[in-house]
Design a protein around this motif. Structure first.
Motif, mmCIF file in Angstrom:
data_model
loop_
_atom_site.group_PDB
_atom_site.id
_atom_site.type_symbol
_atom_site.label_atom_id
_atom_site.label_comp_id
_atom_site.label_asym_id
_atom_site.label_seq_id
_atom_site.Cartn_x
_atom_site.Cartn_y
_atom_site.Cartn_z
ATOM 1 N N PRO A 111 0.703 -1.054 -0.387
ATOM 2 C CA PRO A 111 0.070 -0.116 0.091
ATOM 3 C C PRO A 111 0.937 1.184 0.136
ATOM 4 O O PRO A 111 1.721 1.233 0.395
ATOM 5 C CB PRO A 111 -0.882 -0.641 1.077
ATOM 6 N N ARG A 113 1.080 5.473 1.080
ATOM 7 C CA ARG A 113 0.406 6.490 1.378
ATOM 8 C C ARG A 113 -0.601 7.409 0.444
ATOM 9 O O ARG A 113 -0.018 7.155 -0.582
ATOM 10 C CB ARG A 113 1.321 7.535 1.793
ATOM 11 N N GLU A 114 -1.703 8.129 1.246
ATOM 12 C CA GLU A 114 -2.210 8.172 0.275
ATOM 13 C C GLU A 114 -2.242 9.884 -0.243
ATOM 14 O O GLU A 114 -2.572 9.697 -1.556
ATOM 15 C CB GLU A 114 -3.743 8.649 1.707
ATOM 16 N N ALA A 117 -0.582 8.091 -3.432
ATOM 17 C CA ALA A 117 -1.651 7.264 -4.340
ATOM 18 C C ALA A 117 -2.233 8.525 -5.144
ATOM 19 O O ALA A 117 -2.453 8.847 -6.359
ATOM 20 C CB ALA A 117 -1.958 6.665 -3.623
ATOM 21 N N ARG A 118 -2.585 9.612 -4.074
ATOM 22 C CA ARG A 118 -3.225 10.536 -4.909
ATOM 23 C C ARG A 118 -3.021 11.498 -5.943
ATOM 24 O O ARG A 118 -3.058 11.643 -6.994
ATOM 25 C CB ARG A 118 -3.845 11.584 -3.619
ATOM 26 N N LEU A 212 -3.905 1.957 -2.943
ATOM 27 C CA LEU A 212 -4.160 2.550 -1.423
ATOM 28 C C LEU A 212 -4.370 0.831 -0.845
ATOM 29 O O LEU A 212 -3.518 1.416 0.962
ATOM 30 C CB LEU A 212 -5.515 3.087 -1.370
ATOM 31 N N LEU A 241 -7.893 2.841 5.338
ATOM 32 C CA LEU A 241 -8.122 3.877 4.374
ATOM 33 C C LEU A 241 -8.925 5.051 4.889
ATOM 34 O O LEU A 241 -9.857 4.425 5.618
ATOM 35 C CB LEU A 241 -9.501 3.349 3.170
ATOM 36 N N SER A 245 -11.334 8.449 0.939
ATOM 37 C CA SER A 245 -10.743 8.109 -0.188
ATOM 38 C C SER A 245 -11.821 6.854 -0.240
ATOM 39 O O SER A 245 -12.364 5.777 -1.340
ATOM 40 C CB SER A 245 -9.443 7.404 -0.026
#
Length: 431
Positions: A111, A113-114, A117-118, A212, A241, A245
């Motif tokens: 996964p 980190r947000e 990924a964003r 994510l 999450l 998200s």
């Protein structure tokens, strides 16, 4: 005539312009080389397509479509097509050389980190929304088709399965089923027509989930179970999450395309806008240092999908699995009773007694074979309306006898009901 032969005709440089380096990747119909423009010093990924193989496979229209799409779509987050050249035997596509590898390699480490990924997701949606504004639908979005440059910028690649708005039928929808199983939208599986933009949004939703969560939302070792999950939109987000998200992914992975979120709505969402995407100019491909013999590799995903059935083809005719018990599997859009009738016809000609229900057929041979009486089970699964998967397996008896029956009699008898690889691979014309 090979690439080197073409180079010799031009004094060692293709068309007096490109010097070839190492092989980057290859497929059935093409090879990709590192190539340097001797006039500008710019490195390119040169796709060398064998005309004869493409024509023989009936894929010239698909090849032309890919070139047309790449000429239409100029965006910082889409791999750029610099130039198209041709000889009697080859087609040459000089494309932007993206050295950072696939997003898949980054996603496979677990996964993200947000915020990371964003960042990738913002670039992906920016590219996809731009393509849709030009009437282009990618239809095979997945991390393997998203490349990263040396600065970590995302580039959408492999438009080999793409469609144009010109390919819409009178109902305003696309009808050719293609894509990669774990990323394909449920309405594409159903084969009743689909909106290319909404299908791409679904694939983007799967990609965001993978970034994510670190795993696929609909993964299952049993392909039938996986398609059932896709058809129902049956997935669970991991606990780490954020609520925002989760809401966005749930709206993207809505199995009803009419209520599924659009790219415009995605870009208006609070999660998407938490940090603005980095601004980029519409520049030409980045000039890289002259590391002409470096070790990065680039795969030829579109050609692998089309020619090696890595895409939405459950099998060209049958899928043979080397398991403890021998199995055959095929997909069909024919009604179950038609499949059962075909199986019943061939069984009776080979002295099998037939026991059948609406979803199952059992074949029992009257006389014992080399070991014991051969019994075969045929199970029919409804994955979606107008889409069936049929599994054939041996229950009792000799596997050699079973294999001979399938190869010599069952396969030929069912050839007209099996969903062909041309349709599944997206080669079939939209019109």
């Amino acid at each position: 005539m090979g690439v080197r032969s073409e180079e010799k005709k031009c004094g060692g440089v293709l068309h007096g312009k490109y010097e070839f380096g190492r092989l980057l990747g290859y497929g059935t119909f093409a090879k990709v080389y590192l190539a340097r423009n001797v006039r500008t010093g710019r490195n390119s990924a040169m796709k060398v397509v064998d005309k004869e193989k493409v024509i023989r496979a009936g894929m010239m229209e698909q090849m032309k479509r890919e070139i047309s799409v790449m000429r239409m779509v100029h965006h910082p987050n889409v791999v750029e097509l610099h130039e198209v050249m041709a000889s009697k035997s080859k087609i040459y596509l000089a494309m932007e050389f993206v050295r950072g590898g696939e997003l898949f390699a980054r996603a496979s480490r677990g996964p993200m980190r947000e915020d990371s990924a964003r960042n990738y997701f913002q670039q992906l949606i920016s590219a996809v929304d731009f393509c849709h504004s030009r009437g282009v639908y990618h239809r095979d979005l997945k991390p393997e088709n998203l490349l990263l440059d040396v600065e970590g910028n995302l580039k959408v690649a492999d438009f080999g399965l793409s469609a144009l708005s010109d390919h819409l039928r009178q109902d305003g929808l696309l009808h050719t089923a293609c894509g990669t199983p774990a990323y394909v939208a449920p309405e594409v599986i159903g084969r009743k027509g689909y909106d290319g933009a909404k299908a791409d949004v679904w694939s983007c939703g799967v990609i965001l989930f993978v970034l994510l969560a670190g795993y696929l939302p609909f993964h299952d070792t049993n392909v039938i179970s996986m398609y059932r999950k896709i058809h129902r939109g049956d997935f669970k987000c991991p606990p780490w999450l954020s609520p925002e998200s989760r809401r966005l992914i749930t709206r993207m992975l809505d199995p009803n395309p009419s209520t599924r979120i659009s790219t415009e709505q995605i870009m208006d969402s609070s999660w998407f806008n938490k940090s603005a995407p980095r601004k980029k100019t519409m520049a030409t491909a980045k000039e890289y240092p002259p590391e002409f013999e470096s070790n990065e590799t680039e795969t030829l995903n579109a050609f692998h999908i089309i020619s090696l059935s890595e895409g939405f083809d459950l099998s060209p005719l049958f899928e043979e699995k080397k398991m403890e018990r021998e199995e055959l599997r095929f997909a069909t859009t024919m009604p179950a009773n038609s499949v059962v009738s075909k199986i019943e016809e061939v069984a009776k000609t080979k002295d099998f007694a037939v026991k059948k229900t609406e979803t199952c057929v059992r074949l029992v041979r009257a006389e014992s074979g080399r070991k014991e009486r051969l019994e075969i089970a045929v199970d029919i699964f409804t994955v979606a309306p107008s889409f069936l998967v049929v599994e054939v397996k041996i229950c009792v008896g000799d596997t050699v006898e079973y294999s001979q029956f399938c190869r010599k009699h069952l396969r030929p008898a069912l050839k007209d009901v099996v969903w062909s690889s041309a349709t599944a691979g997206g080669v079939e014309s939209e019109n």
